[in-house]
Design a protein around this motif. Structure first.
Motif, PDB file in Angstrom:
ATOM      1  N   UNK A  26       0.833  -1.197   0.000  1.00 20.85           N
ATOM      2  CA  UNK A  26       0.000   0.000   0.000  1.00 20.85           C
ATOM      3  C   UNK A  26       0.870   1.250   0.000  1.00 20.85           C
ATOM      4  N   UNK A  27       1.970   1.226   0.758  1.00 25.62           N
ATOM      5  CA  UNK A  27       2.879   2.369   0.807  1.00 25.62           C
ATOM      6  C   UNK A  27       3.532   2.600  -0.555  1.00 25.62           C
ATOM      7  N   UNK A  28       3.921   1.526  -1.222  1.00 28.22           N
ATOM      8  CA  UNK A  28       4.518   1.645  -2.550  1.00 28.22           C
ATOM      9  C   UNK A  28       3.515   2.209  -3.554  1.00 28.22           C
ATOM     10  N   UNK A  29       2.273   1.742  -3.479  1.00 28.14           N
ATOM     11  CA  UNK A  29       1.241   2.240  -4.397  1.00 28.14           C
ATOM     12  C   UNK A  29       0.979   3.721  -4.151  1.00 28.14           C
ATOM     13  N   UNK A  30       0.872   4.122  -2.883  1.00 29.88           N
ATOM     14  CA  UNK A  30       0.644   5.546  -2.576  1.00 29.88           C
ATOM     15  C   UNK A  30       1.800   6.394  -3.075  1.00 29.88           C
ATOM     16  N   UNK A  31       3.017   5.891  -2.883  1.00 30.86           N
ATOM     17  CA  UNK A  31       4.190   6.638  -3.332  1.00 30.86           C
ATOM     18  C   UNK A  31       4.158   6.841  -4.848  1.00 30.86           C
TER      19      UNK A  31
END
Length: 212
Positions: A26-31
């Motif tokens: 999720x953090x990678x997608x948001x980034x």
């Protein structure tokens, strides 16, 4: 927009539902979504995404082969939610028209929110995987609801002008292809019209198709 992905670099899923894995993805997608609003997708590197997400490059590669694969996962996950709101024959009636137009406006607004990502993946040099996923998902949803509408017509005598012997696969594929084409062209030209304008212009075309 919230995002949770469970796709791993080998294309499978994480059966344990590990929270740490999902948080990282999720953090990678948001980034990526944050970065793609500022620069074109082809210019974004794994290092850029990892730094923005607060993880190492090796952690990135634990989940995705490259930035393009991450973009595909992020795009298809968001598209799945958008498709559920698209108007279908069950809403092609005068009394439900305003709700259907609002649904269409929401569809275009969500595309515009991450226009850079969708433009890169649906454009001429985009992702065949994403385009095919969108087409299949959209066709499937419309086919299912169109079949329900035809069934209701048989029971109630009429429904949005649909003939009782209408095979659902043809209008479902036609509608899905038309919406994808309109959305792709709109994104490619930089979203020159507002989501509200696009909804108002697209809705009569959908209505015309199902008032046979």
């Amino acid at each position: 927009m919230n995002f949770v992905a469970t796709t791993t670099r080998d294309g499978g899923s994480n059966p344990s539902g590990d929270r740490r894995v999902r948080r990282t993805q999720a953090a990678l997608a948001r980034a990526l979504l944050q970065l793609v609003e500022k620069q074109d997708l082809p210019r974004i590197t794994v290092a850029d995404v990892a730094e923005r997400a607060g993880v190492s490059r090796s952690t990135f590669y634990d989940h995705y082969r490259d930035v393009h694969e991450l973009a595909e996962v992020a795009c298809t996950a968001m598209i799945d939610r958008l498709i559920e709101a698209i108007p279908t024959p069950r809403t092609v009636t005068p009394e439900l028209g305003p709700d259907a137009i609002r649904s269409l406006e929401g569809f275009f607004a969500s595309l515009a929110e991450h226009a850079g990502l969708y433009r890169a993946l649906l454009g001429p040099q985009g992702s065949a995987r994403v385009a095919d996923h969108i087409r299949r998902r959209m066709t499937g949803v419309i086919h299912e609801r169109l079949s329900e509408a035809v069934g209701e017509q048989g029971e109630q005598g009429e429904h949005a002008g649909l003939p009782p012997d209408l095979p659902p696969d043809v209008p479902a594929a036609f509608t899905a292809g038309a919406l994808i084409g309109v959305a792709s062209d709109w994104l490619e030209r930089g979203c020159p019209r507002s989501p509200a304008e696009m909804a108002a212009l697209t809705w009569p075309l959908i209505g015309a198709l199902y008032r046979i």
